[in-house]
Design a protein around this motif. Structure first.
Motif, short mmCIF file in Angstrom:
data_model
loop_
_atom_site.label_atom_id
_atom_site.label_comp_id
_atom_site.label_asym_id
_atom_site.label_seq_id
_atom_site.Cartn_x
_atom_site.Cartn_y
_atom_site.Cartn_z
N UNK A 234 0.82 -1.21 0.00
CA UNK A 234 0.00 0.00 0.00
C UNK A 234 0.86 1.26 0.00
N UNK A 235 1.98 1.20 0.68
CA UNK A 235 2.86 2.37 0.76
C UNK A 235 3.46 2.73 -0.59
N UNK A 236 3.47 1.78 -1.53
CA UNK A 236 4.05 2.05 -2.85
C UNK A 236 3.05 2.65 -3.82
N UNK A 237 1.79 2.75 -3.42
CA UNK A 237 0.76 3.34 -4.29
C UNK A 237 0.94 4.85 -4.37
N UNK A 238 0.61 5.45 -5.50
CA UNK A 238 0.75 6.91 -5.62
C UNK A 238 -0.21 7.64 -4.70
N UNK A 239 0.24 8.72 -4.08
CA UNK A 239 -0.58 9.45 -3.12
C UNK A 239 -1.60 10.37 -3.80
N UNK A 240 -1.44 10.61 -5.11
CA UNK A 240 -2.38 11.51 -5.79
C UNK A 240 -3.56 10.74 -6.40
N UNK A 241 -3.69 9.46 -6.06
CA UNK A 241 -4.83 8.65 -6.48
C UNK A 241 -5.49 8.06 -5.24
N UNK A 242 -6.77 7.82 -5.29
CA UNK A 242 -7.47 7.18 -4.18
C UNK A 242 -7.11 5.71 -4.15
N UNK A 243 -6.53 5.28 -3.06
CA UNK A 243 -6.16 3.87 -2.91
C UNK A 243 -7.41 3.07 -2.56
N UNK A 244 -7.68 2.04 -3.35
CA UNK A 244 -8.82 1.16 -3.10
C UNK A 244 -8.28 -0.23 -2.77
N UNK A 245 -8.42 -0.63 -1.52
CA UNK A 245 -8.06 -1.98 -1.08
C UNK A 245 -9.32 -2.82 -1.21
N UNK A 246 -9.26 -3.87 -2.04
CA UNK A 246 -10.49 -4.64 -2.26
C UNK A 246 -10.20 -6.13 -2.31
#
Length: 332
Positions: A234-246
């Motif tokens: 999760x920490x590697x996801x871009x911060x300017x996009x909404x992270x969706x954990x599904x």
């Protein structure tokens, strides 16, 4: 212990296979009443005891699709081979049509999204923007997207039909045993895991077509335990996009302590991420008590997932993506 195994097989047959896979219903309820096969299952470790894994392993080994009496003779004669396959393989349902029930929520998120799926198998549900959709609502048929794989879904509210495909800025999966969508043998095993029966025949062709799309540009999948790897991925996801954990039908394979740890891990990720985070879950009733406590007493969840957003139920989603129902939750 055989009583517990019998209960699992009886529930599988009467609750899940009933009305959708008559053959698996007969096999499962047959085993539930068969002391000899139950004793053989009792000698196996937990995961290979699962009905779907035993049934798929038998079919992989060449079992006939006969009624229980005949099939039981074949199973007893080929038990060692079935166990060998069940021990070497895992139960993974990678149904791309589940994207049709994820899309109403994904499309409602403004801006780009970063998709992180736990229990992702070949990553077919990480590609909602690469499929086309056909939603049948009370106001008619609504089509979205242009792709060789078209995912049909009956939806009970025209207002819930998504108006656009998501803008996917980043995608990644986590799985204990990732599947390469270009590996024909691995895709064959996924196809064998699909239950026999008219309700499921179309799923095999859809699986193979979606795997062909994924093989061209496969999403990255981290080989790891989801409970351990989720924060780092999760920490590697871009911060300017909404992270969706599904996830869909993943938590049922965890025990109660592991499920609680997963919920706590998601909460920790949301607190640490520093950007928008959405937790989108498709799981069966009975998985998390805090979710069950929010359900109407008379709600029918057979063959449906309870879809939640950040721990709040919002819809009932068909196990394999064919239906999406918001009516039970509209008046809340």
């Amino acid at each position: 212990m055989t009583d517990r195994i019998a209960a699992v097989y009886d529930d599988f047959g009467r609750r899940w296979a009933h009305g959708t896979s008559p053959l698996y219903e007969e096999w499962a309820t047959g085993i539930a009443a068969d002391a000899g096969i139950l004793s053989l299952l009792d000698a196996l470790p937990g995961a290979p005891q699962q009905p779907n894994r035993i049934f798929a392993a038998a079919r992989w080994a060449g079992s006939p699709l006969d009624g229980y009496a005949q099939w039981r003779k074949w199973l007893a004669a080929n038990w060692d081979r079935v166990v060998e396959i069940a021990a070497a393989r895992t139960t993974q349902t990678n149904e791309p049509a589940r994207c049709a029930t994820l899309l109403p929520q994904l499309a409602a998120i403004p801006g780009p999204v970063a998709l992180l799926e736990v229990g992702t198998a070949a990553g077919l549900c990480l590609l909602p923007d690469r499929y086309a959709y056909e939603y049948t609502s009370p106001r008619g048929i609504h089509r979205l997207g242009d792709a060789p794989v078209v995912l049909p879904c009956r939806i009970d509210d025209a207002a819930a039909v998504p108006a656009r495909l998501p803008d996917v800025a980043w995608r990644c999966g986590i799985d204990l045993a990732p599947i390469d969508p270009a590996d024909a043998n691995a895709v064959d095993w996924l196809a064998t895991l699909i239950w026999p029966g008219p309700d499921h025949d179309g799923r095999v062709a859809r699986l193979r077509a979606a795997a062909a799309i994924a093989a061209v540009d496969p999403p990255p999948v981290v080989r790891a335990d989801l409970l351990d790897a989720l924060p780092e991925v999760a920490a590697s996801a871009p911060r300017d996009a909404t992270l969706v954990i599904f996830h869909s039908a993943v938590l049922l394979y965890l025990d109660d302590d592991q499920r609680r740890r997963f919920v706590e891990t998601v909460a920790a990720v949301r607190a640490a991420h520093g950007g928008d985070v959405v937790w989108l879950s498709n799981e069966t009733r009975g998985t998390l008590p805090e979710i069950d406590a929010q359900l109407p007493d008379d709600i029918d969840t057979d063959h449906r997932f309870v879809q939640t957003i950040d721990g709040m139920p919002v819809a009932l989603a068909g196990q394999h993506g064919a239906t999406y129902e918001t009516r039970p939750f509209r008046a809340r």
